[in-house]
Scaffold this motif. Structure first.
Motif, PDB file in Angstrom:
ATOM      1  N   GLY A   1      -9.274  -3.957  14.039  1.00  0.00           N
ATOM      2  CA  GLY A   1     -10.311  -4.816  13.472  1.00  0.00           C
ATOM      3  C   GLY A   1     -11.619  -4.071  13.333  1.00  0.00           C
ATOM      4  N   GLY A   2     -12.196  -4.090  12.121  1.00  0.00           N
ATOM      5  CA  GLY A   2     -13.385  -3.296  11.839  1.00  0.00           C
ATOM      6  C   GLY A   2     -14.659  -4.086  11.692  1.00  0.00           C
ATOM      7  N   GLY A   3     -14.785  -5.191  12.443  1.00  0.00           N
ATOM      8  CA  GLY A   3     -16.066  -5.876  12.510  1.00  0.00           C
ATOM      9  C   GLY A   3     -17.020  -5.101  13.409  1.00  0.00           C
ATOM     10  N   ILE A   4     -18.119  -5.728  13.796  1.00  0.00           N
ATOM     11  CA  ILE A   4     -19.107  -5.035  14.626  1.00  0.00           C
ATOM     12  C   ILE A   4     -18.512  -4.623  15.967  1.00  0.00           C
ATOM     13  N   ALA A   5     -17.720  -5.497  16.581  1.00  0.00           N
ATOM     14  CA  ALA A   5     -17.096  -5.156  17.864  1.00  0.00           C
ATOM     15  C   ALA A   5     -16.179  -3.951  17.718  1.00  0.00           C
ATOM     16  N   GLY A   6     -15.404  -3.905  16.631  1.00  0.00           N
ATOM     17  CA  GLY A   6     -14.503  -2.787  16.407  1.00  0.00           C
ATOM     18  C   GLY A   6     -15.230  -1.485  16.142  1.00  0.00           C
ATOM     19  N   VAL A   7     -16.300  -1.564  15.380  1.00  0.00           N
ATOM     20  CA  VAL A   7     -17.102  -0.365  15.116  1.00  0.00           C
ATOM     21  C   VAL A   7     -17.682   0.175  16.415  1.00  0.00           C
TER      22      VAL A   7
ATOM     23  N   LEU B   1     -16.246  -2.260   6.285  1.00  0.00           N
ATOM     24  CA  LEU B   1     -16.488  -2.603   7.682  1.00  0.00           C
ATOM     25  C   LEU B   1     -17.486  -3.756   7.811  1.00  0.00           C
ATOM     26  N   GLY B   2     -17.460  -4.397   8.973  1.00  0.00           N
ATOM     27  CA  GLY B   2     -18.500  -5.368   9.303  1.00  0.00           C
ATOM     28  C   GLY B   2     -18.053  -6.809   9.388  1.00  0.00           C
ATOM     29  N   GLY B   3     -16.949  -7.165   8.731  1.00  0.00           N
ATOM     30  CA  GLY B   3     -16.479  -8.546   8.804  1.00  0.00           C
ATOM     31  C   GLY B   3     -17.514  -9.546   8.342  1.00  0.00           C
ATOM     32  N   LEU B   4     -17.696 -10.586   9.139  1.00  0.00           N
ATOM     33  CA  LEU B   4     -18.661 -11.629   8.798  1.00  0.00           C
ATOM     34  C   LEU B   4     -20.069 -11.079   8.624  1.00  0.00           C
ATOM     35  N   ALA B   5     -20.405 -10.044   9.384  1.00  0.00           N
ATOM     36  CA  ALA B   5     -21.767  -9.504   9.360  1.00  0.00           C
ATOM     37  C   ALA B   5     -22.120  -8.856   8.032  1.00  0.00           C
ATOM     38  N   THR B   6     -21.116  -8.458   7.261  1.00  0.00           N
ATOM     39  CA  THR B   6     -21.371  -7.800   5.978  1.00  0.00           C
ATOM     40  C   THR B   6     -20.654  -8.516   4.836  1.00  0.00           C
ATOM     41  N   LEU B   7     -19.329  -8.561   4.911  1.00  0.00           N
ATOM     42  CA  LEU B   7     -18.546  -9.214   3.856  1.00  0.00           C
ATOM     43  C   LEU B   7     -18.794 -10.711   3.831  1.00  0.00           C
ATOM     44  N   GLY B   8     -19.147 -11.281   4.982  1.00  0.00           N
ATOM     45  CA  GLY B   8     -19.466 -12.702   5.060  1.00  0.00           C
ATOM     46  C   GLY B   8     -20.933 -13.008   4.818  1.00  0.00           C
ATOM     47  N   ILE B   9     -21.739 -11.964   4.633  1.00  0.00           N
ATOM     48  CA  ILE B   9     -23.183 -12.057   4.361  1.00  0.00           C
ATOM     49  C   ILE B   9     -23.937 -12.796   5.470  1.00  0.00           C
ATOM     50  N   ILE B  10     -23.413 -12.779   6.695  1.00  0.00           N
ATOM     51  CA  ILE B  10     -24.170 -13.310   7.838  1.00  0.00           C
ATOM     52  C   ILE B  10     -25.053 -12.162   8.309  1.00  0.00           C
TER      53      ILE B  10
ATOM     54  N   ILE C   1       2.410   2.271  14.402  1.00  0.00           N
ATOM     55  CA  ILE C   1       1.328   3.146  14.865  1.00  0.00           C
ATOM     56  C   ILE C   1       1.344   3.137  16.382  1.00  0.00           C
ATOM     57  N   LYS C   2       1.515   4.311  16.963  1.00  0.00           N
ATOM     58  CA  LYS C   2       1.615   4.415  18.416  1.00  0.00           C
ATOM     59  C   LYS C   2       0.276   4.785  19.031  1.00  0.00           C
ATOM     60  N   GLY C   3       0.046   4.293  20.248  1.00  0.00           N
ATOM     61  CA  GLY C   3      -1.193   4.595  20.947  1.00  0.00           C
ATOM     62  C   GLY C   3      -1.031   4.533  22.450  1.00  0.00           C
ATOM     63  N   LYS C   4      -2.026   5.101  23.137  1.00  0.00           N
ATOM     64  CA  LYS C   4      -2.048   5.024  24.600  1.00  0.00           C
ATOM     65  C   LYS C   4      -2.778   3.770  25.069  1.00  0.00           C
ATOM     66  N   THR C   5      -3.830   3.397  24.352  1.00  0.00           N
ATOM     67  CA  THR C   5      -4.566   2.167  24.660  1.00  0.00           C
ATOM     68  C   THR C   5      -4.909   1.468  23.354  1.00  0.00           C
ATOM     69  N   PHE C   6      -5.170   0.151  23.453  1.00  0.00           N
ATOM     70  CA  PHE C   6      -5.421  -0.652  22.262  1.00  0.00           C
ATOM     71  C   PHE C   6      -6.583  -1.612  22.525  1.00  0.00           C
ATOM     72  N   ILE C   7      -7.331  -1.887  21.472  1.00  0.00           N
ATOM     73  CA  ILE C   7      -8.454  -2.824  21.588  1.00  0.00           C
ATOM     74  C   ILE C   7      -8.333  -3.867  20.487  1.00  0.00           C
ATOM     75  N   ASP C   8      -8.332  -5.133  20.885  1.00  0.00           N
ATOM     76  CA  ASP C   8      -8.241  -6.241  19.941  1.00  0.00           C
ATOM     77  C   ASP C   8      -9.649  -6.670  19.538  1.00  0.00           C
ATOM     78  N   THR C   9     -10.065  -6.271  18.348  1.00  0.00           N
ATOM     79  CA  THR C   9     -11.329  -6.722  17.778  1.00  0.00           C
ATOM     80  C   THR C   9     -11.068  -7.377  16.420  1.00  0.00           C
ATOM     81  N   THR C  10      -9.920  -8.031  16.322  1.00  0.00           N
ATOM     82  CA  THR C  10      -9.537  -8.685  15.068  1.00  0.00           C
ATOM     83  C   THR C  10     -10.403  -9.907  14.775  1.00  0.00           C
ATOM     84  N   GLY C  11     -11.089 -10.426  15.786  1.00  0.00           N
ATOM     85  CA  GLY C  11     -11.861 -11.647  15.627  1.00  0.00           C
ATOM     86  C   GLY C  11     -11.032 -12.891  15.836  1.00  0.00           C
ATOM     87  N   ASP C  12      -9.719 -12.747  15.802  1.00  0.00           N
ATOM     88  CA  ASP C  12      -8.801 -13.883  15.943  1.00  0.00           C
ATOM     89  C   ASP C  12      -7.769 -13.656  17.050  1.00  0.00           C
ATOM     90  N   ALA C  13      -7.994 -12.659  17.890  1.00  0.00           N
ATOM     91  CA  ALA C  13      -7.075 -12.334  19.003  1.00  0.00           C
ATOM     92  C   ALA C  13      -5.639 -12.159  18.524  1.00  0.00           C
TER      93      ALA C  13
END
Length: 383
Positions: A9-15, A37-46, A154-166
């Motif tokens: 997820g590439g919103g502010i939290a993901g960035v 990038l940016g989610g609601l903060a950019t594409l949503g114009i918030i 896509i394989k990884g050692k650790t993962f971060i959920d910043t999808t905004g929708d869990a």
């Protein structure tokens, strides 16, 4: 290839998470379903970077939260309040209406964030919708994306959920909370050949749904679709009303993203709450003010809100963290997304490199060294 950290997820939290992880890891991937990038903060114009301060003139958020605020203005326009640029200003001079907040241009912010990530070695994968995960013995091994080449792992050692929708938490079998009470909103820019104006439209969040409106689920795609349609109808009606008095006005930029603000989130042992004002948690990863109130409201964010309960190498940030209804309205905003994202990225990278999670004292030191504010003395009570 196995990535050290996969940010979903590439919103502010993901960035923020990807930037934090890139400090110590050279194999960080950011997966985003949109094409910017940016989610609601950019594409949503918030496009209001809500306050980094407590309302009484004291800064609560530093680190990447402050860095991204400045980055949002890199390519203009926008200006930080003068009182916050002057190191000799008094708390009284930094109080309302001079809170540490800015209004930015979404297009400029998109460009600046992408440039920043690439300059720090983060790999970005746009147009990739996450459709599943693989978990074995409490450890996530991979995510699955759907793209123009079909399904890929896509394989990884650790993962971060910043999808905004869990979404990652849900696919991993973590317990989640659905919020079906999202309200209609539609921010847009209008122009009349003289003035560019940001128009802020939204149904109230905490009162009864207005007559003629409705509430929406953030995970039912029929509801999500209808919310987008209704948002654009809201914008159209507002524009037509304005046109009665100004024949030259027209809508210039409308959201290319839904307007849903509180959807699905992790259901943890502790839920962040607005009632926790004034409490300092010993496992704090950062602090937050209250954007609703122009007074000295201070919140401490405990590390447990960014850790998945049953998946040992999965973290969450931004809107995905566990919170009650009012608490969610605080942790979903840009500063909180940056604070939780930075902490999640720091922990995930540490675990990927060292094979274990950092002790809280070690994590706090790393965060403080990077400018994150964690100050027990600002709080009334310690827990």
């Amino acid at each position: 290839m196995v990535y050290d950290v996969v940010v979903c997820g590439g919103g502010i939290a993901g960035v923020a998470a990807a930037l934090a992880a890139s400090r110590t890891s050279k194999k960080v991937l950011l997966v985003e379903r949109e094409y910017a990038l940016g989610g609601l903060a950019t594409l949503g114009i918030i496009c209001i970077y809500l306050p980094l301060c407590d309302g009484a003139g004291y800064k609560m958020c530093g680190g990447l939260a402050e860095y991204l605020l400045k980055l949002s203005l890199k390519y203009g326009p926008g200006k930080i309040p003068e009182a916050w640029l002057n190191p000799n200003s008094t708390p009284e001079e930094r109080m309302h209406p001079n809170r540490y907040r800015v209004t930015y241009n979404p297009a400029s912010f998109i460009i600046a964030m992408e440039e920043e990530l690439l300059n720090n070695g983060v790999e970005i994968l746009y147009g990739s919708h996450i459709s599943g995960v693989e978990v074995n013995d409490g450890m996530m091994n991979s995510i699955y994306i759907e793209s123009k080449r079909g399904r890929q792992e896509i394989k990884g050692k650790t993962f971060i959920d910043t999808t905004g929708d869990a979404d990652i938490c849900y696919f991993a079998g973590e317990k989640t909370i659905d919020d079906n009470d999202n309200r209609k909103a539609g921010w847009y820019f209008s122009y009349d050949e003289k003035e560019l104006k940001l128009n802020v439209l939204a149904d109230p969040v905490y009162t009864t749904v207005p007559e003629g409106s409705r509430a929406y689920s953030g995970v039912d795609m029929r509801d999500v679709t209808q919310s987008c349609i209704d948002s654009r109808k809201m914008i159209l009606n507002d524009y037509l009303n304005k046109k009665k008095d100004n024949k030259d006005i027209y809508p210039l930029i409308i959201p290319s993203f839904h307007s849903l603000r509180m959807t699905r989130r992790l259901d943890g042992d502790y839920h962040f709450s607005m009632n926790d004002e004034g409490i300092y948690f010993k496992d704090s990863i950062g602090m937050l003010g209250n954007w609703h109130r122009n007074r000295q409201d201070r919140y401490s964010l405990p590390v447990r809100i960014i850790e998945a309960k049953n998946t040992n190498n999965l973290y969450v940030a931004g809107r995905c963290v566990p919170a009650d209804k009012e608490g969610q309205d605080l942790v979903r905003i840009i500063p909180a997304c940056a604070v939780t994202g930075e902490a999640a990225g720091t922990m995930a990278a540490y675990q990927a490199i060292n094979g274990k999670k950092p002790k809280i004292e070690e994590l706090q030191k790393i965060l403080k060294d990077n400018g994150v504010l964690i100050e027990q003395d600002l709080f009334k009570r310690v827990v």
